[in-house]
Design a protein around this motif. Structure first.
Motif, PDB file in Angstrom:
ATOM      1  N   HIS A   1     -19.303 -58.109 -17.809  1.00  0.00           N
ATOM      2  CA  HIS A   1     -19.325 -56.744 -17.119  1.00  0.00           C
ATOM      3  C   HIS A   1     -19.508 -57.266 -15.629  1.00  0.00           C
ATOM      4  O   HIS A   1     -20.678 -57.490 -15.214  1.00  0.00           O
TER       5      HIS A   1
ATOM      6  N   TYR B   1     -19.724 -56.452 -11.366  1.00  0.00           N
ATOM      7  CA  TYR B   1     -20.368 -55.751 -10.482  1.00  0.00           C
ATOM      8  C   TYR B   1     -19.877 -55.364  -9.167  1.00  0.00           C
ATOM      9  O   TYR B   1     -20.387 -54.853  -8.185  1.00  0.00           O
TER      10      TYR B   1
ATOM     11  N   ARG C   1     -24.607 -55.070 -16.712  1.00  0.00           N
ATOM     12  CA  ARG C   1     -23.899 -55.419 -15.450  1.00  0.00           C
ATOM     13  C   ARG C   1     -24.889 -55.929 -14.580  1.00  0.00           C
ATOM     14  O   ARG C   1     -25.182 -55.248 -13.350  1.00  0.00           O
TER      15      ARG C   1
ATOM     16  N   ARG D   1     -17.205 -48.903  -9.601  1.00  0.00           N
ATOM     17  CA  ARG D   1     -17.125 -50.333 -10.152  1.00  0.00           C
ATOM     18  C   ARG D   1     -15.490 -50.444  -9.940  1.00  0.00           C
ATOM     19  O   ARG D   1     -14.773 -49.674 -10.310  1.00  0.00           O
TER      20      ARG D   1
END
Length: 326
Positions: free
Chosen positions: A39, A41, A66, A239
């Motif tokens: 995940h 950033y 994240r 994101r």
């Protein structure tokens, strides 16, 4: 804000380091080299950097699934992080934790966490410990907008507010909990509005403006350290990639994506550095090249590191306590 040019440059370096680490993680995952889920950033760099730049070295953070950006911003070493993503024994968790469980207690990093909202409880424990020991430490607790519907969020803020614990709650509102937009899972626009129920300050800032984040965090950290209790800071951000690598993000409108991509915090930081003559273009180029070399070295370190041995499969996993029964 009491910010020197040197401090501003260091903050840019952190943002750039996060960006390059995540860019490489994306590439390596797509090539099938990094296993498991990742995940990223990307796009949220100003939040972690602004908050962690307001902390002391011995302060704490709790993170999320994240979490790469938080860990780098708090001083985590990229080579050990990359090795962990590769599943190698030189990684922070010896290759057993992966992307979502990196921790380094020596730097106050109490761990990324694959469980949504789980870091909130841990931050209260860290805050209670700091208050009990009168250490003057603060814990910054990072979490997403989706986790603010969890019981852990309300329980944690309730306890922290009652006991005036030195915790700064940082909501990274990137508008989506996985594929669910905030408008569909909450009847409020600002998560910070929930602070009023616990009689603590609730602050909304532009999460893509590193200076706005730093200013809010500095004030909240000072408040926490002086014994006045917690603050809830909501950072509006976005994101760049999907919830996880491989997510096609068909749930996000294209005009929304374009609007937020134009608010990318990295180009904004570069423009500030150059427009205010804090660095020259040549100096900026050298900074960027240095960071690129660091991340390339981290990837090489991970590639060259051994995989964990079969014999180590249960090491550092369980604690076996044998007691004599009398």
């Amino acid at each position: 804000m009491d910010l020197t040019n040197e401090k501003i440059v260091e903050m840019y370096k952190v943002m750039k380091r996060i960006r390059e680490f995540e860019t490489n993680a994306s590439r390596l995952f797509a090539e099938g080299i990094i296993p498991g889920f990742v995940h990223l950033y990307l796009g949220e760099e100003a939040v972690a950097t602004g908050v962690c730049s307001s902390l002391n070295e011995d302060d704490y953070i709790t993170s999320t699934h994240r979490g790469h950006g938080h860990i780098i911003a708090k001083g985590g070493e990229t080579k050990y992080m990359m090795a962990e993503l590769f599943g190698k024994e030189t990684g922070y968790c010896k290759g057993k934790g992966g992307s979502m469980h990196i921790a380094d207690a020596t730097k106050g990093i109490l761990g990324a966490n694959g469980i949504v909202g789980a870091g909130q409880n841990i931050s209260v424990g860290a805050g209670l410990s700091a208050k009990y020991r009168k250490s003057g430490q603060v814990c910054a607790c990072f979490f997403g907008d989706g986790s603010t519907n969890q019981g852990t969020f309300h329980e944690s803020i309730n306890l922290a507010s009652i006991w005036k614990l030195p915790v700064v709650f940082v909501c990274e509102n990137n508008l989506y909990g996985i594929s669910m937009s905030q408008a569909r899972h909450q009847a409020i626009q600002d998560v910070a509005d929930r602070a009023v129920a616990y009689n603590i300050p609730g602050v909304v800032v532009d999460g893509n403006d590193i200076f706005a984040v730093y200013e809010a965090a500095t004030e909240a950290v000072a408040r926490a350290r002086s014994g006045q209790g917690p603050t809830l800071i909501e950072c509006k951000t976005y994101r760049h990639k999907g919830h996880f690598e491989g997510d096609p993000t068909t749930y996000r409108p294209s005009d929304e994506v374009q609007e937020w991509m134009a608010k990318d915090p990295l180009p904004k930081a570069v423009a500030y550095l150059l427009d205010n003559e804090i660095v020259t273009e040549e100096e900026l180029k050298k900074i960027d090249e240095e960071i690129l070399r660091e991340i390339a070295a981290a990837v090489k370190f991970a590639e060259d590191s051994p995989v964990p041995s079969l014999e180590s499969i249960v090491q550092d996993i369980y604690t076996d306590i044998v007691e004599e029964v009398r």
